[in-house]
Design a protein around this motif. Structure first.
Motif, mmCIF file in Angstrom:
data_model
loop_
_atom_site.group_PDB
_atom_site.id
_atom_site.type_symbol
_atom_site.label_atom_id
_atom_site.label_comp_id
_atom_site.label_asym_id
_atom_site.label_seq_id
_atom_site.Cartn_x
_atom_site.Cartn_y
_atom_site.Cartn_z
ATOM 1 N N THR A 1 0.828 -1.196 0.000
ATOM 2 C CA THR A 1 0.000 0.000 0.000
ATOM 3 C C THR A 1 0.865 1.249 0.000
ATOM 4 O O THR A 1 2.009 1.221 0.448
ATOM 5 C CB THR A 1 -0.952 0.005 1.221
ATOM 6 O OG1 THR A 1 -1.826 1.112 1.123
ATOM 7 C CG2 THR A 1 -0.202 0.078 2.520
ATOM 8 N N GLU B 1 -3.787 7.122 -1.849
ATOM 9 C CA GLU B 1 -3.203 7.160 -3.197
ATOM 10 C C GLU B 1 -3.188 8.579 -3.740
ATOM 11 O O GLU B 1 -2.824 8.795 -4.890
ATOM 12 C CB GLU B 1 -3.979 6.225 -4.131
ATOM 13 C CG GLU B 1 -3.795 4.762 -3.775
ATOM 14 C CD GLU B 1 -4.560 3.832 -4.685
ATOM 15 O OE1 GLU B 1 -5.257 4.305 -5.604
ATOM 16 O OE2 GLU B 1 -4.458 2.612 -4.468
ATOM 17 N N PHE C 1 -0.133 6.589 -8.030
ATOM 18 C CA PHE C 1 -0.590 7.601 -7.082
ATOM 19 C C PHE C 1 -0.770 8.920 -7.803
ATOM 20 O O PHE C 1 -0.248 9.125 -8.902
ATOM 21 C CB PHE C 1 0.363 7.739 -5.890
ATOM 22 C CG PHE C 1 1.729 8.281 -6.221
ATOM 23 C CD1 PHE C 1 2.012 9.634 -6.110
ATOM 24 C CD2 PHE C 1 2.753 7.421 -6.595
ATOM 25 C CE1 PHE C 1 3.281 10.119 -6.389
ATOM 26 C CE2 PHE C 1 4.014 7.898 -6.876
ATOM 27 C CZ PHE C 1 4.287 9.254 -6.764
#
Length: 179
Positions: free
Chosen positions: A58, A82, A175
């Motif tokens: 993550t 993100e 991202f």
């Protein structure tokens, strides 16, 4: 009971020893009947977050180190997201691995995907972490290419092995930097 004991018991009782029936032989089947069918297999997507050896992966604004249940140091994400503001000092990729039997490195290479003023093939940041045999967690830290991140969408290629090459790619993370 051993086979010799069964024979001795059968002979002492005046009966003939009975052996197990022979197993029926199967016909000679062609090799493709034993292989995975192409329509039954799902191809691995290298453009998605990595799987396989990664239990979880993550993006986050930071990380903390905690004491795990086996008294090991575990790295956990802080504020997973993100989307990051332009003033973010670094983007962290925090991961948890399945058990592995050899030390290796995890690499992260950051490229702009849709960022005004930056060519998509230009690497803007990279990091690597050495994973020892006893390590189960780790992180990559990606710094902005200049003082701060340029708003837009970025992709991070995740590689695993001894060096980065076309065979070491295991997945891609994305991202967004927002104003």
């Amino acid at each position: 009971m051993t086979a010799l004991c069964r024979v001795l018991i059968a002979v002492s009782l005046g009966t003939s020893p009975c052996w197990a029936d022979e197993l029926p032989l199967t016909k000679n089947l062609p090799v493709p009947d034993f292989q995975n069918k192409a329509q039954d297999t799902k191809p691995y997507n290298f453009d998605a977050p990595p799987g396989g050896m990664f239990r979880s992966i993550t993006m986050a604004e930071g990380f903390e180190e905690e004491l795990g249940f086996r008294r090991t140091h575990e790295i956990v994400p802080v504020q997973p997201t993100e989307q990051f503001p332009t003033g973010t000092p670094a983007v962290y990729i925090v991961f948890h691995l399945h058990q592995h039997y050899q030390a290796f490195q995890v690499f992260g290479r950051c490229f702009p995907e849709a960022v005004p003023g930056l060519a998509p093939g230009t690497m803007v940041s990279e990091d690597a972490m050495y994973m020892a045999l006893e390590d189960e967690t780790g992180y990559l830290k990606l710094f902005p290419p200049s003082k701060e991140w340029t708003p837009g969408r970025y992709k991070v290629e995740i590689h695993a092995g001894e060096e980065v090459n076309e065979m070491s790619l295991v997945g891609t993370m994305r991202f967004t930097i927002i104003k």
